[in-house]
Enzyme design. Structure first.
Site, PDB file in Angstrom:
ATOM      1  N   SER A  45      92.356  58.584 -21.166  1.00 56.82           N
ATOM      2  CA  SER A  45      93.050  59.676 -21.867  1.00 56.82           C
ATOM      3  C   SER A  45      92.962  59.471 -23.369  1.00 56.82           C
ATOM      4  CB  SER A  45      94.525  59.707 -21.468  1.00 56.82           C
ATOM      5  OG  SER A  45      95.231  60.618 -22.292  1.00 56.82           O
ATOM      6  N   TYR A  68     102.322  55.344 -19.455  1.00 58.67           N
ATOM      7  CA  TYR A  68     101.037  56.030 -19.250  1.00 58.67           C
ATOM      8  C   TYR A  68     100.015  55.571 -20.290  1.00 58.67           C
ATOM      9  CZ  TYR A  68      97.933  60.166 -18.709  1.00 58.67           C
ATOM     10  OH  TYR A  68      96.864  61.017 -18.520  1.00 58.67           O
TER      11      TYR A  68
HETATM   12  N1  NAP Z   1      95.060  67.239 -18.033  1.00 59.41           N
HETATM   13  C1  NAP Z   1      94.975  66.542 -19.145  1.00 59.41           C
HETATM   14  O1  NAP Z   1      95.205  67.056 -20.250  1.00 59.41           O
HETATM   15  C2  NAP Z   1      94.564  65.099 -19.091  1.00 59.41           C
HETATM   16  C3  NAP Z   1      94.390  64.442 -20.304  1.00 59.41           C
HETATM   17  C4  NAP Z   1      94.001  63.127 -20.311  1.00 59.41           C
HETATM   18  C5  NAP Z   1      93.806  62.472 -19.115  1.00 59.41           C
HETATM   19  N2  NAP Z   1      94.005  63.114 -17.942  1.00 59.41           N
HETATM   20  C6  NAP Z   1      93.764  62.365 -16.719  1.00 59.41           C
HETATM   21  O2  NAP Z   1      92.890  63.094 -15.890  1.00 59.41           O
HETATM   22  C7  NAP Z   1      93.138  62.753 -14.526  1.00 59.41           C
HETATM   23  C8  NAP Z   1      93.300  64.029 -13.701  1.00 59.41           C
HETATM   24  O3  NAP Z   1      94.453  64.709 -14.183  1.00 59.41           O
HETATM   25  P1  NAP Z   1      94.675  66.290 -14.024  1.00 59.41           P
HETATM   26  O4  NAP Z   1      94.866  66.826 -15.367  1.00 59.41           O
HETATM   27  O5  NAP Z   1      93.641  66.870 -13.127  1.00 59.41           O
HETATM   28  O6  NAP Z   1      96.112  66.293 -13.321  1.00 59.41           O
HETATM   29  P2  NAP Z   1      96.621  66.919 -11.953  1.00 59.41           P
HETATM   30  O7  NAP Z   1      96.084  68.280 -11.766  1.00 59.41           O
HETATM   31  O8  NAP Z   1      98.091  66.716 -11.987  1.00 59.41           O
HETATM   32  O9  NAP Z   1      95.962  65.969 -10.860  1.00 59.41           O
HETATM   33  C9  NAP Z   1      96.384  64.655 -10.681  1.00 59.41           C
HETATM   34  C10 NAP Z   1      95.658  64.105  -9.490  1.00 59.41           C
HETATM   35  O10 NAP Z   1      96.046  62.737  -9.305  1.00 59.41           O
HETATM   36  C11 NAP Z   1      96.449  62.566  -7.956  1.00 59.41           C
HETATM   37  N3  NAP Z   1      97.512  61.581  -7.835  1.00 59.41           N
HETATM   38  C12 NAP Z   1      98.622  61.446  -8.585  1.00 59.41           C
HETATM   39  N4  NAP Z   1      99.383  60.455  -8.086  1.00 59.41           N
HETATM   40  C13 NAP Z   1      98.740  59.983  -6.999  1.00 59.41           C
HETATM   41  C14 NAP Z   1      99.011  58.983  -6.065  1.00 59.41           C
HETATM   42  N5  NAP Z   1     100.115  58.229  -6.112  1.00 59.41           N
HETATM   43  N6  NAP Z   1      98.120  58.769  -5.069  1.00 59.41           N
HETATM   44  C15 NAP Z   1      96.992  59.507  -4.973  1.00 59.41           C
HETATM   45  N7  NAP Z   1      96.673  60.467  -5.824  1.00 59.41           N
HETATM   46  C16 NAP Z   1      97.549  60.699  -6.831  1.00 59.41           C
HETATM   47  C17 NAP Z   1      96.957  63.914  -7.505  1.00 59.41           C
HETATM   48  O11 NAP Z   1      96.807  63.966  -6.107  1.00 59.41           O
HETATM   49  P3  NAP Z   1      97.982  64.434  -5.089  1.00 59.41           P
HETATM   50  O12 NAP Z   1      98.785  65.464  -5.819  1.00 59.41           O
HETATM   51  O13 NAP Z   1      97.254  64.956  -3.895  1.00 59.41           O
HETATM   52  O14 NAP Z   1      98.734  63.212  -4.794  1.00 59.41           O
HETATM   53  C18 NAP Z   1      96.009  64.855  -8.212  1.00 59.41           C
HETATM   54  O15 NAP Z   1      94.845  65.026  -7.450  1.00 59.41           O
HETATM   55  C19 NAP Z   1      94.367  61.856 -14.535  1.00 59.41           C
HETATM   56  O16 NAP Z   1      93.984  60.512 -14.480  1.00 59.41           O
HETATM   57  C20 NAP Z   1      95.002  62.149 -15.873  1.00 59.41           C
HETATM   58  O17 NAP Z   1      95.765  61.072 -16.320  1.00 59.41           O
HETATM   59  C21 NAP Z   1      94.386  64.415 -17.898  1.00 59.41           C
END
Ligand code: NAP
Length: 253
Positions: free
Chosen positions: A150, A163
């Site tokens: 991130s 985080y």
């Molecule tokens: N969106 C942003 O702006 C952003 C920025 C920087 C980094 N990121 C990173 O990008 C990645 C994807 O995030 P996103 O934005 O797509 O968020 P999201 O839509 O909330 O998706 C998060 C994913 O992580 C899974 N997850 C969370 N806790 C889990 C657990 N205990 N066991 C298994 N799976 C788990 C969820 O699966 P389930 O719901 O099925 O459990 C979901 O598929 C993450 O690592 C996040 O930190 C996102």
């Protein structure tokens, strides 16, 4: 599937994607599948995994696991190893934040955020190393690990001490494994997304952030997926231990 052109660059490749039920994970799964890969989808919500599998059709399997629970991870890994999946690509994308000012972070939330964002990727890398190594050493083979970090790992952020610490650790893990496994033809890289429109950011005041982002918009999940596609390509074999920043210019390191 907008902006996704079909081609067969990844035909025959197998990619395991954690967090495949989320915004970025679904985009990664669709983009890799559209480029010919066999995608292995992981997450906790089995109904959403099944929906995506139904959408993608062939070349798709699901491996539910809870990244906050070591037993759940080990159980899924045992099944993957038993099936001898010829894994080329591991994308550690699953992640969670439990936003709170540092003084109010509960022990349980610290542990869950650390386990999900940092310990789980390590467990998956370590346990799936034999499968990745086998793919890398096959004739014409290669293997890739891509960790989704991130922007906050580089810029810090208020209300995300756990985080930020976990994602910073993931950056360090990326470098350490890149050094240890370069000789096995496994590259290990990270992508540091900025603000991407997904369920994770839907409660944030994104317009306030947009004012600070040079491109004056948040990113799309597909923009992260295409960075992953680039790093996963067989021709990216001289890139390892690096982080690609996909943040609209918000943070330059
Ligand atoms: N969106 C942003 O702006 C952003 C920025 C920087 C980094 N990121 C990173 O990008 C990645 C994807 O995030 P996103 O934005 O797509 O968020 P999201 O839509 O909330 O998706 C998060 C994913 O992580 C899974 N997850 C969370 N806790 C889990 C657990 N205990 N066991 C298994 N799976 C788990 C969820 O699966 P389930 O719901 O099925 O459990 C979901 O598929 C993450 O690592 C996040 O930190 C996102």
């Amino acid at each position: 599937m907008s902006n996704i052109e079909l081609n067969h660059t990844f035909s025959g490749a197998h990619a395991l994607i954690t967090g495949a039920t989320g915004g970025i994970g679904q985009a990664i799964a669709r983009v890799f599948h559209a480029h010919g890969a066999h995608v292995h989808l992981s997450g906790r919500r089995t109904d959403v995994l099944q929906q995506l599998k139904d959408e993608l059709g062939q070349r798709c399997d699901i491996w539910p696991m809870d990244l906050s629970d070591r037993d759940s991870i080990h159980s899924a890994i045992d099944k993957i190893q038993h099936e001898k999946i010829p894994l080329n690509i591991l994308i550690n994308n699953g992640g969670t934040n439990k936003n709170s000012l540092a003084l109010r972070i509960k022990d349980g939330d610290w542990d869950e955020v650390s386990q999900t964002n940092l310990s789980a990727p390590f467990l998956l890398c370590r346990s799936l190393f034999p499968l990745l190594k086998e793919s890398a050493l096959a004739d014409g083979g290669y293997a890739r690990i891509i960790n989704i970090s991130s922007v906050v790992a580089f810029a810090g952020n208020v209300g995300q001490a756990h985080y930020v610490a976990a994602k910073s650790g993931l950056t360090g893990l990326t470098k350490a494994l890149a050094l240890e496994w370069a000789s096995r033809s496994i590259t290990v890289n990270a992508i540091a997304p900025g603000f991407i429109a997904t369920p994770m950011t839907e409660d944030l005041d994104l317009q306030a952030w947009v004012r600070k982002i040079p491109t004056k918009r948040v990113g799309t999940p597909e923009e992260i997926a295409f960075a992953a596609l680039f790093l996963a390509d067989a021709r990216a074999s001289y890139i390892t231990g690096q982080t690609i920043h996909v943040n609209g210019g918000l943070c330059m390191v």
